[in-house]
Design an enzyme around this catalytic site. Structure first.
Site, PDB file in Angstrom:
ATOM      1  N   ASP A  68       0.783  -1.236   0.000  1.00 42.99           N
ATOM      2  CA  ASP A  68       0.000   0.000   0.000  1.00 42.99           C
ATOM      3  C   ASP A  68       0.818   1.290   0.000  1.00 42.99           C
ATOM      4  O   ASP A  68       0.382   2.284  -0.595  1.00 42.99           O
ATOM      5  CB  ASP A  68      -1.001  -0.011   1.166  1.00 42.99           C
ATOM      6  CG  ASP A  68      -2.068  -1.069   0.956  1.00 42.99           C
ATOM      7  OD1 ASP A  68      -2.442  -1.301  -0.204  1.00 42.99           O
ATOM      8  OD2 ASP A  68      -2.507  -1.683   1.941  1.00 42.99           O
ATOM      9  N   ARG A  87      -2.719   4.638   9.181  1.00 39.62           N
ATOM     10  CA  ARG A  87      -1.634   4.179   8.314  1.00 39.62           C
ATOM     11  C   ARG A  87      -0.761   5.329   7.806  1.00 39.62           C
ATOM     12  O   ARG A  87       0.281   5.085   7.197  1.00 39.62           O
ATOM     13  CB  ARG A  87      -2.201   3.351   7.144  1.00 39.62           C
ATOM     14  CG  ARG A  87      -3.041   2.167   7.621  1.00 39.62           C
ATOM     15  CD  ARG A  87      -3.218   1.114   6.569  1.00 39.62           C
ATOM     16  NE  ARG A  87      -1.936   0.532   6.169  1.00 39.62           N
ATOM     17  CZ  ARG A  87      -1.786  -0.350   5.202  1.00 39.62           C
ATOM     18  NH1 ARG A  87      -2.830  -0.757   4.521  1.00 39.62           N
ATOM     19  NH2 ARG A  87      -0.592  -0.834   4.892  1.00 39.62           N
ATOM     20  N   HIS A 167      -9.846  -2.428  -1.745  1.00 41.46           N
ATOM     21  CA  HIS A 167      -9.021  -1.862  -2.820  1.00 41.46           C
ATOM     22  C   HIS A 167      -9.386  -2.538  -4.148  1.00 41.46           C
ATOM     23  O   HIS A 167      -9.951  -3.637  -4.143  1.00 41.46           O
ATOM     24  CB  HIS A 167      -7.528  -2.128  -2.550  1.00 41.46           C
ATOM     25  CG  HIS A 167      -6.946  -1.352  -1.420  1.00 41.46           C
ATOM     26  ND1 HIS A 167      -6.391  -1.973  -0.321  1.00 41.46           N
ATOM     27  CD2 HIS A 167      -6.812  -0.025  -1.201  1.00 41.46           C
ATOM     28  CE1 HIS A 167      -5.927  -1.044   0.515  1.00 41.46           C
ATOM     29  NE2 HIS A 167      -6.177   0.134   0.012  1.00 41.46           N
ATOM     30  N   CYS A 254      -1.125  -7.661  -1.143  1.00 46.72           N
ATOM     31  CA  CYS A 254      -0.721  -6.567  -0.227  1.00 46.72           C
ATOM     32  C   CYS A 254       0.502  -6.907   0.595  1.00 46.72           C
ATOM     33  O   CYS A 254       1.114  -6.010   1.172  1.00 46.72           O
ATOM     34  CB  CYS A 254      -1.806  -6.219   0.768  1.00 46.72           C
ATOM     35  SG  CYS A 254      -3.432  -6.509   0.235  1.00 46.72           S
TER      36      CYS A 254
HETATM   37  C1  CIR Z   1      -6.234  -1.756   5.908  1.00 46.47           C
HETATM   38  O1  CIR Z   1      -7.456  -1.669   6.112  1.00 46.47           O
HETATM   39  O2  CIR Z   1      -5.569  -0.821   5.464  1.00 46.47           O
HETATM   40  C2  CIR Z   1      -5.545  -3.073   6.234  1.00 46.47           C
HETATM   41  N1  CIR Z   1      -6.183  -3.690   7.352  1.00 46.47           N
HETATM   42  C3  CIR Z   1      -5.585  -4.002   5.060  1.00 46.47           C
HETATM   43  C4  CIR Z   1      -4.872  -3.450   3.858  1.00 46.47           C
HETATM   44  C5  CIR Z   1      -4.868  -4.412   2.743  1.00 46.47           C
HETATM   45  N2  CIR Z   1      -4.168  -3.927   1.628  1.00 46.47           N
HETATM   46  C6  CIR Z   1      -4.522  -4.190   0.373  1.00 46.47           C
HETATM   47  O3  CIR Z   1      -5.590  -4.744   0.106  1.00 46.47           O
HETATM   48  N3  CIR Z   1      -3.717  -3.734  -0.581  1.00 46.47           N
END
Ligand code: CIR
Length: 264
Positions: A68, A87, A167, A254
């Site tokens: 991400d 984040r 996403h 991810c």
């Molecule tokens: C979030 O909600 O940001 C994390 N718990 C999960 C992120 C997952 N990332 C992705 O699908 N690229």
């Protein structure tokens, strides 16, 4: 299809289960997540990648979802801009390593633009940018300008109406050989019409997030119908356990930044 040489991953932190989660699959087990993460690394290595494992970072419970904070291509790396408040700052933690690899070929998404790497899907020299709860119109506009500057094209796919999809790549992946895999809702998007499409069932939608690396497709274990469809379409699969990452709304892609042979 891009040839990948290396990948970057980050070990799930101690407080992994405190990350953002829709919560309906129960609380994640961090010890098990770490076991599953090791299996994931082995799968990347089996595909021929050199894997850099970054140390866990307890400042950011979601930091193992390292796809991400950056978008990496053979020509430029783009530092993303997080929408999720918990984040924000993860991108600064990956910057030193990105600088080592990309030198000055780094661009940064500026506020109020937000883009998270999970929303970006590359197909050759074209990028699909997902408009989601995490990637806003301004972020998409900035990214598209940056990509253009480096000789790439881009277009957008909105997933804002699909509540279950965090996403873009939560619901679709490019497998190479002109073939996408996707959940039913995304399969009919006009942007994908020209491609072969493998469509998962509603129940197995999680497996639409998988990654083609060199000769293999790494795919979540336990989604047997989808694995069979992918194999039938001519791809060799490596199933890996993902249950604890699924609880945190994290897809298989991810968990890594996959770096192609650089052409800076
Ligand atoms: C979030 O909600 O940001 C994390 N718990 C999960 C992120 C997952 N990332 C992705 O699908 N690229």
């Amino acid at each position: 299809m891009e040839l990948f040489e290396q990948a970057i991953v980050r070990t799930p932190s101690e407080n992994f289960a405190d990350g953002i989660t829709p919560g309906f699959l129960g609380r994640a087990d961090t010890a098990l997540a770490r076991e599953q993460h090791k299996a994931y690394i082995r799968a990347l290595e089996q595909c021929g990648l050199r894997v850099t494992v970054l140390a866990e970072d307890n400042d950011y419970p979601d930091s193992c979802f390292i796809e991400d904070p950056a978008i990496v291509t053979d020509r430029v790396a783009v530092i993303a801009g997080f929408q999720a408040p918990s984040r924000k700052g993860e991108e600064k933690k990956v910057l030193p390593l990105i600088e080592k690899l990309y030198g000055t070929k780094i661009e940064i998404i500026q506020s109020p633009g937000t883009v998270e790497g999970g929303d970006i899907c590359q197909v050759g020299t074209h990028f699909f940018i997902g408009l989601s709860r995490r990637t806003n119109d301004e972020g998409a506009r900035q990214l598209s300008e940056i990509l253009k500057k480096y000789g790439f094209t881009s277009s957008t796919i909105s997933i804002r109406d699909y509540k279950s999809v965090l996403h873009l790549k939560t619901g679709m992946s490019y497998l190479g050989d002109h073939t996408f895999i996707s959940i039913p809702q995304i399969a009919n998007d006009p942007e994908l019409k020209a491609f072969n499409r493998i469509v998962t069932t509603e129940e197995e939608g999680y497996a639409s997030n998988c990654i083609r690396i060199n000769d293999y497709v790494i795919i979540p274990q336990g989604f047997d119908r989808t694995i069979e469809q992918v194999e039938k379409a001519g791809f060799k699969t490596i199933p890996v356990p993902m249950s604890e990452f699924e609880k945190q709304d994290g897809g298989l892609s991810c968990l890594s930044l996959r770096i192609p042979k650089l052409n800076l």
